[in-house]
Design an enzyme around this catalytic site. Structure first.
Site, PDB file in Angstrom:
ATOM      1  N   ARG A   6       0.970  -1.094   0.223  1.00  0.00           N
ATOM      2  CA  ARG A   6       0.128  -0.127   0.168  1.00  0.00           C
ATOM      3  C   ARG A   6       0.829   1.298  -0.045  1.00  0.00           C
ATOM      4  O   ARG A   6       2.004   1.366   0.681  1.00  0.00           O
ATOM      5  CB  ARG A   6      -0.873  -0.131   1.445  1.00  0.00           C
ATOM      6  CG  ARG A   6      -2.172  -0.998   1.301  1.00  0.00           C
ATOM      7  CD  ARG A   6      -3.064  -0.637   0.241  1.00  0.00           C
ATOM      8  NE  ARG A   6      -4.200  -1.489   0.225  1.00  0.00           N
ATOM      9  CZ  ARG A   6      -4.336  -2.712  -0.664  1.00  0.00           C
ATOM     10  NH1 ARG A   6      -3.394  -2.887  -1.663  1.00  0.00           N
ATOM     11  NH2 ARG A   6      -5.365  -3.431  -0.577  1.00  0.00           N
ATOM     12  N   GLU A  61      -3.756   7.493  -5.248  1.00  0.00           N
ATOM     13  CA  GLU A  61      -3.564   6.874  -6.245  1.00  0.00           C
ATOM     14  C   GLU A  61      -4.949   7.130  -7.254  1.00  0.00           C
ATOM     15  O   GLU A  61      -6.011   7.134  -6.935  1.00  0.00           O
ATOM     16  CB  GLU A  61      -4.036   5.171  -6.163  1.00  0.00           C
ATOM     17  CG  GLU A  61      -2.814   4.741  -5.611  1.00  0.00           C
ATOM     18  CD  GLU A  61      -2.855   2.927  -5.216  1.00  0.00           C
ATOM     19  OE1 GLU A  61      -3.990   2.754  -5.769  1.00  0.00           O
ATOM     20  OE2 GLU A  61      -1.858   2.594  -4.854  1.00  0.00           O
ATOM     21  N   HIS A 107      -0.550   0.135  -9.829  1.00  0.00           N
ATOM     22  CA  HIS A 107      -1.151  -0.910  -8.826  1.00  0.00           C
ATOM     23  C   HIS A 107      -1.761  -2.067  -9.589  1.00  0.00           C
ATOM     24  O   HIS A 107      -3.001  -2.450  -9.490  1.00  0.00           O
ATOM     25  CB  HIS A 107      -2.394  -0.122  -7.861  1.00  0.00           C
ATOM     26  CG  HIS A 107      -2.971  -0.922  -6.790  1.00  0.00           C
ATOM     27  ND1 HIS A 107      -3.336  -0.303  -5.812  1.00  0.00           N
ATOM     28  CD2 HIS A 107      -2.840  -2.367  -6.667  1.00  0.00           C
ATOM     29  CE1 HIS A 107      -3.739  -1.127  -4.696  1.00  0.00           C
ATOM     30  NE2 HIS A 107      -3.239  -2.434  -4.934  1.00  0.00           N
TER      31      HIS A 107
HETATM   32  C1  DGY Z   1      -5.666  -6.146  -2.919  1.00  0.00           C
HETATM   33  O1  DGY Z   1      -6.096  -7.283  -3.205  1.00  0.00           O
HETATM   34  O2  DGY Z   1      -5.473  -5.855  -1.809  1.00  0.00           O
HETATM   35  C2  DGY Z   1      -4.732  -5.398  -3.985  1.00  0.00           C
HETATM   36  O3  DGY Z   1      -4.093  -4.559  -3.779  1.00  0.00           O
HETATM   37  C3  DGY Z   1      -5.710  -5.141  -5.259  1.00  0.00           C
HETATM   38  O4  DGY Z   1      -5.192  -5.192  -6.405  1.00  0.00           O
END
Ligand code: DGY
Length: 327
Positions: free
Chosen positions: A238, A267, A286
């Protein structure tokens, strides 16, 4: 089944069909961009389920405006976009989609590590722009992974997968620092070390922890200062875990040689973000779980979690177990 679900983005039709065949009235947000909080509330207000994405902020305000809500099924492993505690307090189950995206995210992480070590992004770009003068014995040099030390921060499923690929496929030495104590990791050739040691010893650090109060902004100047000179940093977890202003400094003035981040805060980044100017930083949009394989499975589990909740069956994966008090 007399239930309504709001799906906050177009997902695979097969998954939607499973809801429809179960007799669930299904409303799908049609736009490319996610609904705003107001649009989310307007669409979900009369629903019994929300099939959400990480781009939806399902906070107390949203939950309070959806009095019929029984389940929030996040099509993601991370659930930091949902107020888990409040959902639990209201007796609303929160599902997520772990495991099925582990391989995809680990593969992306390894891809980013390789890109940094071979300086691939820059080299390809230079070649395309006519800067390839000749084969040169001491130019365009990268680094081999074999024998180098990978520091994994957060040894959950994805951290373990990255550790095992790095060690088995590339002969890297793997050290890790983690809160969790998972038995599977005992099979991986990796040594647990303190956070300080991880910072001092790793040639490459890869972040795989959850976003929580302890990890928000954790990778800041104070931490970067303790990292090895010319080391590299990868983040596929993250964006909020890295203080981006301090990352900029660490990439411009050292000790970081380069970094690759698949996640940012916010983002997407604003187009004038200084991060885009850094030649030694790679930013991808991402895409950890963005494979057809993973996203298909994620959509199916997200749907299953909704249907299981409506049928009073256990969710495939219940993310707010410890908060849940059925009212
Ligand atoms: C998640 O599943 O947490 C991922 O970051 C989404 O792509």
């Amino acid at each position: 089944m007399n239930k309504k679900v709001f799906v906050t983005r177009a997902i695979f039709q097969d998954a939607i069909d499973q809801l429809i065949s179960a007799g669930v009235e299904t409303k799908i947000w049609p736009d490319e961009l996610p609904p705003t909080t107001l649009e989310l509330i307007n669409n979900a207000a009369d629903c019994h389920g929300i099939l959400s994405m990480i781009t939806d902020h399902i906070n107390k305000k949203v939950i309070d405006r959806c009095p019929n809500l029984e389940v929030i099924s996040n099509m993601a492993v991370g659930v930091n976009n949902i107020d888990l505690k409040y959902a639990g307090f209201r007796g609303i189950k929160v599902g997520n989609t772990p495991d099925v995206l582990t391989q995809s995210t680990a593969e992306l992480t390894i891809g980013l590590i390789l890109m940094l070590c071979k300086n691939l992004y820059q080299q390809i770009d230079d070649t395309k722009h006519g800067k390839w003068a000749t084969w040169h014995p001491i130019k365009n040099l990268g680094m081999e992974l074999s024998g180098k030390t990978l520091g994994v921060f957060g040894m959950g499923r994805i951290g373990q997968k990255v550790a095992s690929i790095a060690s088995l496929a590339f002969g890297m030495k793997v050290i890790y620092h983690s809160r969790s104590n998972i038995t599977a990791k005992q099979k991986i050739d990796a040594n647990a070390v303190s956070f300080e040691k991880l910072l001092h010893l790793a040639d490459i650090i890869s972040i795989h922890c959850d976003l929580n109060e302890e990890t928000f902004g954790l990778f800041s100047q104070e931490i970067f200062k303790q990292m090895k000179n010319n080391s590299m940093l990868i983040n596929t977890s993250r964006g909020e875990i890295i203080n981006q202003k301090d990352l900029e400094t660490a990439l411009s003035n050292g000790p970081l040689k380069s970094a690759a981040i698949d996640v940012t805060y916010p983002e997407p980044l604003p187009s004038n973000s200084k991060l885009f100017q850094l030649p030694n930083l790679i930013i991808s949009p991402h895409i950890g779980s963005a494979t057809l394989d993973a996203r298909t499975k994620m959509a199916n589990i997200a749907v299953k979690n909704i249907l299981n909740a409506f049928n009073s069956e256990n969710l495939v994966s219940l993310a707010n177990n410890s908060y849940l008090q059925i009212t």
